[in-house]
Scaffold this active site. Structure first.
Site, PDB file in Angstrom:
ATOM      1  N   THR A  77     -51.844  -3.492  -4.832  1.00 30.98           N
ATOM      2  CA  THR A  77     -51.835  -4.363  -6.000  1.00 30.98           C
ATOM      3  C   THR A  77     -52.099  -3.527  -7.244  1.00 30.98           C
ATOM      4  O   THR A  77     -52.146  -2.295  -7.190  1.00 30.98           O
ATOM      5  CB  THR A  77     -52.842  -5.515  -5.834  1.00 30.98           C
ATOM      6  OG1 THR A  77     -52.681  -6.444  -6.909  1.00 30.98           O
ATOM      7  CG2 THR A  77     -54.284  -5.016  -5.804  1.00 30.98           C
ATOM      8  N   LYS A  81     -49.020  -0.035  -8.064  1.00 31.82           N
ATOM      9  CA  LYS A  81     -47.736  -0.311  -7.430  1.00 31.82           C
ATOM     10  C   LYS A  81     -46.687   0.757  -7.728  1.00 31.82           C
ATOM     11  O   LYS A  81     -45.822   1.029  -6.887  1.00 31.82           O
ATOM     12  CB  LYS A  81     -47.206  -1.689  -7.848  1.00 31.82           C
ATOM     13  CG  LYS A  81     -47.998  -2.859  -7.290  1.00 31.82           C
ATOM     14  CD  LYS A  81     -47.350  -4.179  -7.687  1.00 31.82           C
ATOM     15  CE  LYS A  81     -48.087  -5.359  -7.110  1.00 31.82           C
ATOM     16  NZ  LYS A  81     -47.404  -6.629  -7.436  1.00 31.82           N
ATOM     17  N   ASN A 102     -45.228  -2.790  -3.146  1.00 25.15           N
ATOM     18  CA  ASN A 102     -46.454  -3.551  -2.870  1.00 25.15           C
ATOM     19  C   ASN A 102     -46.838  -3.570  -1.402  1.00 25.15           C
ATOM     20  O   ASN A 102     -47.824  -4.212  -1.035  1.00 25.15           O
ATOM     21  CB  ASN A 102     -46.391  -4.972  -3.446  1.00 25.15           C
ATOM     22  CG  ASN A 102     -45.356  -5.856  -2.795  1.00 25.15           C
ATOM     23  OD1 ASN A 102     -44.558  -5.406  -1.962  1.00 25.15           O
ATOM     24  ND2 ASN A 102     -45.355  -7.126  -3.178  1.00 25.15           N
ATOM     25  N   GLY A 142     -40.588 -13.871 -17.589  1.00 26.81           N
ATOM     26  CA  GLY A 142     -41.373 -12.725 -17.157  1.00 26.81           C
ATOM     27  C   GLY A 142     -40.506 -11.650 -16.545  1.00 26.81           C
ATOM     28  O   GLY A 142     -39.832 -11.883 -15.537  1.00 26.81           O
ATOM     29  N   ALA A 143     -40.520 -10.464 -17.158  1.00 28.81           N
ATOM     30  CA  ALA A 143     -39.675  -9.361 -16.704  1.00 28.81           C
ATOM     31  C   ALA A 143     -40.505  -8.159 -16.266  1.00 28.81           C
ATOM     32  O   ALA A 143     -40.037  -7.030 -16.308  1.00 28.81           O
ATOM     33  CB  ALA A 143     -38.710  -8.949 -17.817  1.00 28.81           C
ATOM     34  N   ARG A 167     -42.240 -11.959 -23.297  1.00 29.01           N
ATOM     35  CA  ARG A 167     -42.899 -11.744 -24.586  1.00 29.01           C
ATOM     36  C   ARG A 167     -42.620 -10.346 -25.137  1.00 29.01           C
ATOM     37  O   ARG A 167     -42.874 -10.078 -26.312  1.00 29.01           O
ATOM     38  CB  ARG A 167     -44.401 -11.967 -24.459  1.00 29.01           C
ATOM     39  CG  ARG A 167     -45.100 -11.052 -23.481  1.00 29.01           C
ATOM     40  CD  ARG A 167     -46.554 -11.446 -23.326  1.00 29.01           C
ATOM     41  NE  ARG A 167     -47.256 -10.631 -22.341  1.00 29.01           N
ATOM     42  CZ  ARG A 167     -48.509 -10.837 -21.963  1.00 29.01           C
ATOM     43  NH1 ARG A 167     -49.198 -11.843 -22.487  1.00 29.01           N
ATOM     44  NH2 ARG A 167     -49.076 -10.059 -21.075  1.00 29.01           N
ATOM     45  N   PRO A 169     -39.379  -8.433 -25.635  1.00 24.33           N
ATOM     46  CA  PRO A 169     -37.915  -8.558 -25.533  1.00 24.33           C
ATOM     47  C   PRO A 169     -37.236  -7.317 -24.984  1.00 24.33           C
ATOM     48  O   PRO A 169     -36.236  -7.424 -24.261  1.00 24.33           O
ATOM     49  CB  PRO A 169     -37.486  -8.843 -26.976  1.00 24.33           C
ATOM     50  CG  PRO A 169     -38.692  -9.458 -27.622  1.00 24.33           C
ATOM     51  CD  PRO A 169     -39.866  -8.780 -26.991  1.00 24.33           C
ATOM     52  N   ARG A 171     -38.307  -5.296 -22.737  1.00 24.94           N
ATOM     53  CA  ARG A 171     -38.464  -5.282 -21.276  1.00 24.94           C
ATOM     54  C   ARG A 171     -37.463  -6.238 -20.626  1.00 24.94           C
ATOM     55  O   ARG A 171     -36.855  -5.915 -19.603  1.00 24.94           O
ATOM     56  CB  ARG A 171     -39.900  -5.645 -20.892  1.00 24.94           C
ATOM     57  CG  ARG A 171     -40.177  -5.577 -19.412  1.00 24.94           C
ATOM     58  CD  ARG A 171     -41.657  -5.580 -19.123  1.00 24.94           C
ATOM     59  NE  ARG A 171     -42.291  -6.855 -19.449  1.00 24.94           N
ATOM     60  CZ  ARG A 171     -43.555  -7.163 -19.101  1.00 24.94           C
ATOM     61  NH1 ARG A 171     -44.294  -6.268 -18.456  1.00 24.94           N
ATOM     62  NH2 ARG A 171     -44.075  -8.319 -19.430  1.00 24.94           N
TER      63      ARG A 171
END
Length: 281
Positions: A77, A81, A102, A142-143, A167, A169, A171
């Protein structure tokens, strides 16, 4: 989502195989609570233990940990990762594309192999509400690492299109460019148009806090839209609104259950001979 009643745990012996849950911090990790009951139900003589590694010691301490002869695998985690990848001998295609691992296992020849299972878990969550990803128009919030793994897993299963908002952009744009290059139509948007979607996925942290709102404008929810929120809290603003709107919806528990099953299969630790014998009598 309901889980089967826990099976009696196998006693720890000198033959018990170890699986580590590695991160920092680790106290909040729920993986031992998910993996150990599954080991017990399957009669696998293994135990998952949480291992907190200091961030500034990871590159020195992790290889030493991986040399333990009875350690068969690790679940990784944050924040390790990506940092574990150089320590592995083999990394699967999904993990290479995402740039994160992971779970890792020791192969019979002693080498280590890593993979990423967030996407597998998400596909399992989608199937748990009666859908197949093929042909769906998907919106993803979420990216980051989880979002990237989810995007590629859905693309591999033939979704019609992918729209991503984040949030950061840049990414989101990087992710959609890579997905589009792999052959799935993908675009970056400042805000998702829910009316144009069949499946909405929240892979952002929004919803982790009890006072968090929704990651999207809820006015666009419609009953034909399916919703998966990977946040593991039983109720989030998005899930509650989706269910009120008549949407098929699944939370993080469905993704965790599918991901846990997939990782146990990947680890390849067989059932205990003593438990198998007992079950057949």
């Amino acid at each position: 989502m309901s889980f089967p009643a826990p099976a009696p745990a196998l006693p720890l012996t000198g033959a018990t195989r170890l699986v580590g849950m590695v991160g920092n911090p680790i106290r909040q990790a729920k993986s031992p609570e998910n993996f150990n009951p599954l080991f017990a139900r399957r009669g696998i003589d293994a135990v998952m233990v949480p291992i907190e590694v200091e961030s500034d010691r990871f590159e020195a301490d992790m290889p030493a940990l991986m040399r333990l002869a009875n350690l068969d695998g690790v679940v990784v985690t944050m924040p390790f990762k990506a940092r574990i990848i150089p320590m592995l001998d083999h990394v699967d295609e999904a993990a290479r594309r995402v740039g994160a691992v992971n779970a890792a296992r020791r192969r019979p020849d002693g080498t280590w192999e890593g993979g990423i299972f967030d996407g597998v878990g998400l596909v399992g969550a989608v199937r748990s509400i009666g859908l197949e990803p093929t042909g769906l128009r998907v919106g993803l919030v979420g990216a980051g690492g989880a979002g990237s793994a989810i995007a590629f897993a859905l693309a591999d299963r033939g979704i019609r299109s992918l729209s991503v908002t984040d949030r950061e952009p840049d990414r989101a744009a990087s992710l959609t460019a890579r997905v589009a290059q792999a052959g799935t139509p993908a675009e970056t948007l400042a805000a998702l148009d829910l009316a144009q979607l069949d499946l909405l996925i929240n892979a952002s942290p929004v919803g982790m806090g009890p006072d968090d709102g929704s990651p999207v404008d809820l006015s666009g929810l419609h009953a034909r839209l399916a919703v998966v929120d990977i946040v593991t809290r039983p109720a989030t603003a998005l899930l509650e609104a989706a269910r009120r709107s008549g949407c098929r919806a699944a939370g993080g528990a469905a993704m965790v259950a599918a991901q846990t099953e997939a990782i146990v299969e990947f680890l390849g630790i067989g059932p205990s001979e003593s438990r198998t014998t007992a079950q057949t009598k």
